[in-house]
Scaffold this motif. Structure first.
Motif, PDB file in Angstrom:
ATOM      1  N   LEU A 109       0.703  -1.576  -0.294  1.00 41.93           N
ATOM      2  CA  LEU A 109      -0.210   0.149   0.095  1.00 41.93           C
ATOM      3  C   LEU A 109       0.943   1.244   0.141  1.00 41.93           C
ATOM      4  O   LEU A 109       0.185   2.365   0.315  1.00 41.93           O
ATOM      5  N   PHE A 110       2.516   0.866   0.413  1.00 38.25           N
ATOM      6  CA  PHE A 110       2.984   2.339   0.640  1.00 38.25           C
ATOM      7  C   PHE A 110       4.660   1.883  -0.031  1.00 38.25           C
ATOM      8  O   PHE A 110       4.519   0.853   0.548  1.00 38.25           O
ATOM      9  N   ASP A 111       4.929   2.965  -0.475  1.00 36.06           N
ATOM     10  CA  ASP A 111       6.438   3.385  -1.133  1.00 36.06           C
ATOM     11  C   ASP A 111       7.488   2.661  -0.149  1.00 36.06           C
ATOM     12  O   ASP A 111       6.709   3.553   0.524  1.00 36.06           O
ATOM     13  N   ARG A 112       7.852   1.544  -0.674  1.00 32.44           N
ATOM     14  CA  ARG A 112       9.173   1.021   0.453  1.00 32.44           C
ATOM     15  C   ARG A 112       9.970   2.284   0.553  1.00 32.44           C
ATOM     16  O   ARG A 112      10.817   2.839   2.097  1.00 32.44           O
ATOM     17  N   LYS A 113      10.390   2.797   0.026  1.00 28.53           N
ATOM     18  CA  LYS A 113      11.696   4.179   0.048  1.00 28.53           C
ATOM     19  C   LYS A 113      10.828   5.279  -0.004  1.00 28.53           C
ATOM     20  O   LYS A 113      11.620   5.713   1.644  1.00 28.53           O
ATOM     21  N   ARG A 114       9.904   5.727  -0.080  1.00 27.27           N
ATOM     22  CA  ARG A 114       9.740   7.773   0.725  1.00 27.27           C
ATOM     23  C   ARG A 114       7.935   7.170   1.364  1.00 27.27           C
ATOM     24  O   ARG A 114       7.694   8.150   1.858  1.00 27.27           O
ATOM     25  N   GLY A 115       6.911   5.878   1.258  1.00 25.28           N
ATOM     26  CA  GLY A 115       6.599   5.964   2.141  1.00 25.28           C
ATOM     27  C   GLY A 115       5.085   6.870   1.838  1.00 25.28           C
ATOM     28  O   GLY A 115       3.733   6.834   2.365  1.00 25.28           O
ATOM     29  N   TRP A 116       5.500   7.008   0.685  1.00 27.51           N
ATOM     30  CA  TRP A 116       4.363   7.487  -0.552  1.00 27.51           C
ATOM     31  C   TRP A 116       3.500   6.027  -0.521  1.00 27.51           C
ATOM     32  O   TRP A 116       3.502   5.030  -0.859  1.00 27.51           O
ATOM     33  N   PRO A 117       1.799   6.942  -0.642  1.00 31.96           N
ATOM     34  CA  PRO A 117       0.984   6.037  -0.815  1.00 31.96           C
ATOM     35  C   PRO A 117       0.780   5.709  -1.773  1.00 31.96           C
ATOM     36  O   PRO A 117       0.762   6.495  -2.974  1.00 31.96           O
ATOM     37  N   LEU A 118       0.712   4.137  -2.470  1.00 31.28           N
ATOM     38  CA  LEU A 118       0.279   3.621  -4.004  1.00 31.28           C
ATOM     39  C   LEU A 118      -1.076   3.276  -3.858  1.00 31.28           C
ATOM     40  O   LEU A 118      -2.409   3.138  -3.016  1.00 31.28           O
ATOM     41  N   GLY A 119      -1.322   3.142  -4.959  1.00 30.97           N
ATOM     42  CA  GLY A 119      -2.609   3.144  -5.933  1.00 30.97           C
ATOM     43  C   GLY A 119      -3.407   4.401  -6.301  1.00 30.97           C
ATOM     44  O   GLY A 119      -2.718   5.113  -6.962  1.00 30.97           O
ATOM     45  N   SER A 120      -4.678   3.956  -6.928  1.00 23.92           N
ATOM     46  CA  SER A 120      -5.252   5.358  -7.387  1.00 23.92           C
ATOM     47  C   SER A 120      -6.660   6.200  -6.192  1.00 23.92           C
ATOM     48  O   SER A 120      -6.678   6.101  -5.078  1.00 23.92           O
ATOM     49  N   GLY A 121      -6.748   7.687  -7.140  1.00 22.83           N
ATOM     50  CA  GLY A 121      -7.516   8.362  -6.362  1.00 22.83           C
ATOM     51  C   GLY A 121      -6.352   9.740  -5.403  1.00 22.83           C
ATOM     52  O   GLY A 121      -6.145   9.380  -5.096  1.00 22.83           O
ATOM     53  N   TRP A 122      -7.259  10.326  -5.300  1.00 21.93           N
ATOM     54  CA  TRP A 122      -7.019  11.589  -4.446  1.00 21.93           C
ATOM     55  C   TRP A 122      -7.474  12.269  -3.645  1.00 21.93           C
ATOM     56  O   TRP A 122      -8.131  11.547  -2.125  1.00 21.93           O
ATOM     57  N   GLY A 123      -6.702  13.025  -2.630  1.00 20.13           N
ATOM     58  CA  GLY A 123      -6.400  13.171  -1.563  1.00 20.13           C
ATOM     59  C   GLY A 123      -6.686  12.011  -0.151  1.00 20.13           C
ATOM     60  O   GLY A 123      -5.171  11.242  -0.851  1.00 20.13           O
ATOM     61  N   ALA A 124      -6.692  12.302   0.485  1.00 24.71           N
ATOM     62  CA  ALA A 124      -7.003  11.485   2.029  1.00 24.71           C
ATOM     63  C   ALA A 124      -6.989   9.841   1.355  1.00 24.71           C
ATOM     64  O   ALA A 124      -6.195   9.246   2.514  1.00 24.71           O
ATOM     65  N   CYS A 125      -7.511   9.830   0.478  1.00 29.72           N
ATOM     66  CA  CYS A 125      -8.228   8.282   0.400  1.00 29.72           C
ATOM     67  C   CYS A 125      -7.394   7.949  -0.975  1.00 29.72           C
ATOM     68  O   CYS A 125      -7.989   8.077  -1.620  1.00 29.72           O
ATOM     69  N   LYS A 126      -7.227   6.568  -0.800  1.00 28.29           N
ATOM     70  CA  LYS A 126      -6.426   5.688  -2.282  1.00 28.29           C
ATOM     71  C   LYS A 126      -7.314   3.947  -2.089  1.00 28.29           C
ATOM     72  O   LYS A 126      -7.530   3.554  -1.000  1.00 28.29           O
TER      73      LYS A 126
END
Length: 173
Positions: free
Chosen positions: A102-119
């Motif tokens: 669910l999250f990028d390993r290096k930077r911790g960014w959420p993966l997936g689609s969607g805008w705002g707080a929900c992915k």
């Protein structure tokens, strides 16, 4: 002051807007498929709350894709989500464990689609699956994480759609 109170609720309203748009868009393209949705109260998935999705298959000729979508927020405490699945039905028993990153390993960014707080993260559990008989089938999903209650899981969507390379005129109820 009223504006600041409004800003506090933007992530929730953005989340609801994204889900509404994805529901409308997803509903338009199912063509003979089914979609079952489970929304978690308080955005928490407790391990005791196994999800049970039921469907009726009335055409066994085409192959199907069984797809899981997870809607989540940044409050989810881990990088991955492990889900156990069991497909049961007439002369059918399939099970396994899938890992959703669910999250990028290096930077911790959420993966997936969607805008705002929900992915939304989507994964095909079974691709090109052939049901053996026309019958009722169930898919059970349980999270396989160490923590009993997972915060940040908003919704689970299970879709069963005709496989892209088969006839799209199939019968699922």
């Amino acid at each position: 002051m009223a504006f600041l109170r409004f800003v506090k609720y933007i992530p929730q309203t953005t989340c609801l807007y994204v889900f509404w748009v994805s529901f409308v868009m997803g509903g338009c393209g199912t063509e003979g498929g089914i979609q079952k949705v489970y929304t978690f109260p308080k955005s928490e998935w407790h391990i005791a709350n196994g999800l049970l999705f039921e469907c009726q298959v009335s055409d066994t000729k085409p192959s199907y894709d069984i797809i899981i979508s997870v809607d989540y927020t940044a409050t989810y405490p881990y990088q991955n989500l492990y889900i156990k699945y069991d497909l049961e039905g007439a002369e059918t028993s399939e099970s396994g464990v899938v890992a959703l990153q669910l999250f990028d390993r290096k930077r911790g960014w959420p993966l997936g689609s969607g805008w705002g707080a929900c992915k939304r993260y989507q994964l095909c559990l079974l691709s090109g699956y052939n049901f053996k008989k026309t019958a009722a089938y169930t898919v059970q999903l349980v999270h396989a994480m160490r923590q009993d209650t997972l915060a940040g899981i908003v919704r689970i969507v299970l879709s069963i759609k005709p496989h892209a390379k088969t006839n799209k005129r199939s019968s699922l109820v």
